[in-house]
Design a protein around this motif. Sequence first.
Motif, PDB file in Angstrom:
ATOM      1  N   GLU A  92      11.049 -10.465  -5.719  1.00 36.69           N
ATOM      2  CA  GLU A  92      11.863 -11.569  -6.209  1.00 36.69           C
ATOM      3  C   GLU A  92      11.930 -12.729  -5.226  1.00 36.69           C
ATOM      4  OE1 GLU A  92      15.658  -9.962  -7.143  1.00 36.69           O
ATOM      5  OE2 GLU A  92      14.934  -8.724  -8.820  1.00 36.69           O
ATOM      6  N   LEU A  93      11.666 -12.467  -3.947  1.00 33.86           N
ATOM      7  CA  LEU A  93      11.695 -13.517  -2.932  1.00 33.86           C
ATOM      8  C   LEU A  93      10.315 -13.956  -2.490  1.00 33.86           C
ATOM      9  CD1 LEU A  93      14.590 -12.278  -0.588  1.00 33.86           C
ATOM     10  CD2 LEU A  93      14.708 -13.982  -2.408  1.00 33.86           C
ATOM     11  N   VAL A  94       9.381 -13.021  -2.392  1.00 31.78           N
ATOM     12  CA  VAL A  94       8.043 -13.343  -1.881  1.00 31.78           C
ATOM     13  C   VAL A  94       7.003 -12.735  -2.812  1.00 31.78           C
ATOM     14  CG1 VAL A  94       8.824 -13.468   0.498  1.00 31.78           C
ATOM     15  CG2 VAL A  94       7.999 -11.298  -0.397  1.00 31.78           C
ATOM     16  N   ALA A  95       5.801 -13.248  -2.752  1.00 34.99           N
ATOM     17  CA  ALA A  95       4.693 -12.754  -3.572  1.00 34.99           C
ATOM     18  C   ALA A  95       3.679 -12.043  -2.678  1.00 34.99           C
ATOM     19  CB  ALA A  95       4.027 -13.904  -4.319  1.00 34.99           C
ATOM     20  N   GLY A  96       2.856 -11.213  -3.298  1.00 37.14           N
ATOM     21  CA  GLY A  96       1.787 -10.530  -2.574  1.00 37.14           C
ATOM     22  C   GLY A  96       2.269  -9.388  -1.726  1.00 37.14           C
ATOM     23  N   VAL A  97       2.967  -8.423  -2.335  1.00 34.45           N
ATOM     24  CA  VAL A  97       3.522  -7.281  -1.606  1.00 34.45           C
ATOM     25  C   VAL A  97       2.536  -6.124  -1.639  1.00 34.45           C
ATOM     26  CG1 VAL A  97       5.424  -5.631  -1.478  1.00 34.45           C
ATOM     27  CG2 VAL A  97       5.867  -7.998  -2.165  1.00 34.45           C
ATOM     28  N   GLU A  98       2.329  -5.494  -0.490  1.00 32.78           N
ATOM     29  CA  GLU A  98       1.540  -4.266  -0.412  1.00 32.78           C
ATOM     30  C   GLU A  98       2.481  -3.107  -0.091  1.00 32.78           C
ATOM     31  OE1 GLU A  98      -1.525  -1.894   2.562  1.00 32.78           O
ATOM     32  OE2 GLU A  98      -1.477  -4.081   2.600  1.00 32.78           O
ATOM     33  N   VAL A  99       2.420  -2.047  -0.900  1.00 33.79           N
ATOM     34  CA  VAL A  99       3.192  -0.835  -0.623  1.00 33.79           C
ATOM     35  C   VAL A  99       2.377   0.010   0.350  1.00 33.79           C
ATOM     36  CG1 VAL A  99       4.276   1.210  -1.587  1.00 33.79           C
ATOM     37  CG2 VAL A  99       4.292  -0.928  -2.876  1.00 33.79           C
ATOM     38  N   VAL A 100       2.821   0.060   1.593  1.00 37.64           N
ATOM     39  CA  VAL A 100       2.119   0.840   2.610  1.00 37.64           C
ATOM     40  C   VAL A 100       2.289   2.324   2.333  1.00 37.64           C
ATOM     41  CG1 VAL A 100       1.934   1.286   5.087  1.00 37.64           C
ATOM     42  CG2 VAL A 100       2.487  -1.013   4.271  1.00 37.64           C
ATOM     43  N   ARG A 101       3.497   2.724   2.033  1.00 34.07           N
ATOM     44  CA  ARG A 101       3.851   4.086   1.643  1.00 34.07           C
ATOM     45  C   ARG A 101       5.266   4.008   1.079  1.00 34.07           C
ATOM     46  NH1 ARG A 101       4.308   3.621   7.059  1.00 34.07           N
ATOM     47  NH2 ARG A 101       6.377   4.013   7.968  1.00 34.07           N
ATOM     48  N   PRO A 102       5.733   5.015   0.372  1.00 40.21           N
ATOM     49  CA  PRO A 102       7.128   4.972  -0.081  1.00 40.21           C
ATOM     50  C   PRO A 102       8.075   4.831   1.103  1.00 40.21           C
ATOM     51  CG  PRO A 102       5.939   6.669  -1.266  1.00 40.21           C
ATOM     52  CD  PRO A 102       5.011   6.164  -0.193  1.00 40.21           C
ATOM     53  N   GLY A 103       8.850   3.746   1.116  1.00 37.16           N
ATOM     54  CA  GLY A 103       9.739   3.464   2.224  1.00 37.16           C
ATOM     55  C   GLY A 103       9.293   2.316   3.090  1.00 37.16           C
ATOM     56  N   ALA A 104       8.083   1.785   2.858  1.00 33.54           N
ATOM     57  CA  ALA A 104       7.572   0.680   3.665  1.00 33.54           C
ATOM     58  C   ALA A 104       6.676  -0.195   2.813  1.00 33.54           C
ATOM     59  CB  ALA A 104       6.807   1.192   4.883  1.00 33.54           C
TER      60      ALA A 104
END
Length: 548
Positions: A92-104
């Motif tokens: 909702e604030l930034v674009a282009g998110v990578e899920v490194v692992r659940p929790g990060a």
Amino acid sequence: MSGAPPRTLLLWCPDWPVLAAEIVDGVPATGPVAVLHANRVVACSERARAEGVRRGLRKREAQGRCPQLTVVEYDPGRDARAFEPVVAAVEELVAGVEVVRPGACAVTARGPGRYLGGEEAAAERIIEHVAQSCLVESQVGIADGVFAAGLAARGGRVVAPGGTPEFLAGLPVEALGRSALADLLRRLGVRTLGDFAALPAGDVLARFGFDGALAHRLAAGRDHRPLAVRQPPADLTVTAQHDDPIDRVDAAAFVARALAEQLHERLAGHGLACTRLGIEAVTEHGQELHRVWRHDGLLTAAAIADRVRWQLDGWLSGSNGRAGARPARPTAGIIRLRLIPDGVIAQAGLQAGLWGETGEERERAHRALSRVQGILGPEAVVTAVLGGGRSPADQVRLVPWGDERLPARPGPAPLPGGPVTSGADRAVGGRPADRGAGAVPPWPGRLPAPAPAVVLPSPLAATVHDAAGEPVVISARLVVSAPPARLVVGTGQPAEIVGWAGPWPVDERWWAPAEARRRARFQVSLADGAALLLAVEAGQWLVEAIYD
């Protein structure tokens, strides 16, 4: 590779497996909690750490240090599901998110830093937004590269541009997350990432292989891979709001066709087709209605419209709740209608039949049965699915028409021979049939073919006598006291038994006393031509099924 790694902002939620257990299963994370995998602790709460629990401990040692410890099994699916709202809040604030692992999860720091007034301001804004939206505490680290940003997040640090190698140099080699490599490096006298980064790259590759060379680059702060950002899923749902409540079937039909065409056009724009459709409606009084329709082919615009119209007709024409067969009618008209493509596939991804498309007769039957479901509910039309089990009642599962036809118990198709009667699985449903998470149970002790035509919902009490009129009993060693001669079902008339086979014993789940069941089964044929399946359990004869 040349050039500096990209500036990366990484959000980290400490002890995420513990928080996920609290979010999904309600386990209080404020108490001493440990998440175990393969009998070892992989995560623990702050209260558990205060009692001496650490990652890597065995279950018994962890419980010895903290007798009040609550143990939770590791579930990566649970962790991923619980983390999805956090990722959505970051998006909702930034674009282009990578899920490194659940929790990060990580994003490039350049965009948020410029848009939100600097890197530190962006970190504070994201942490605050996640806390307000998801009620989850988090920390943010910013450094050059994903690896360094992850280590910086554990201390909530912002590493200055170009300062990543110096930041990493003082960290222990265990920070690489490779226990075997870290143990070997310590035995060689290499104790920090700076010591490891100082080694010649060629010697590291020759001694430790490709994974060691990759770890060497990370230790030197040369993590230069681009972020593998995820693409948010497209919103395929269509919704229609109505100021005038819909309480007539003809008005519902008009709305259904317009909304179905809108959904079909949206799916076609993404190259998709619908196989499972969710229909949601909200009435003027706030009552929520929901139904899912499934189809073994592609739902065209006309097919979607038909199902929406049938469902609205079923809701609006329902009973008044006074013992009618239909579901109760809503107390007010519908003001909001929503179509959700619950199952989608590529439009060219469905294999056509061997001789072309589905036949007209089959399509007519499907439409008729679906129409009945729309009026009477999905449980009004069911089909039988065969699966594993030792008795006819266990081998058949009734599923609503259109639902996935999955058996309740895995198992092979019935064999033409009789039940297994030798060795450890001697017609006795012991544990060998249930071991192995992915193995298909052989179900020793199941009935021989053919299967009975009618399985009684509740077995009927019966008595069996021998030729002398004495009750037939079965000993603990499965010895029949005398050949069965007459059968009496309930309070009916005696029937002569002209043929019988058995006993076939079954001793199921003997290791679980609350679920244990021991019985012996017989097949008998009567003088009038009927054939029955009998069972003896706790000294009582029962009629379980009837053969055709």
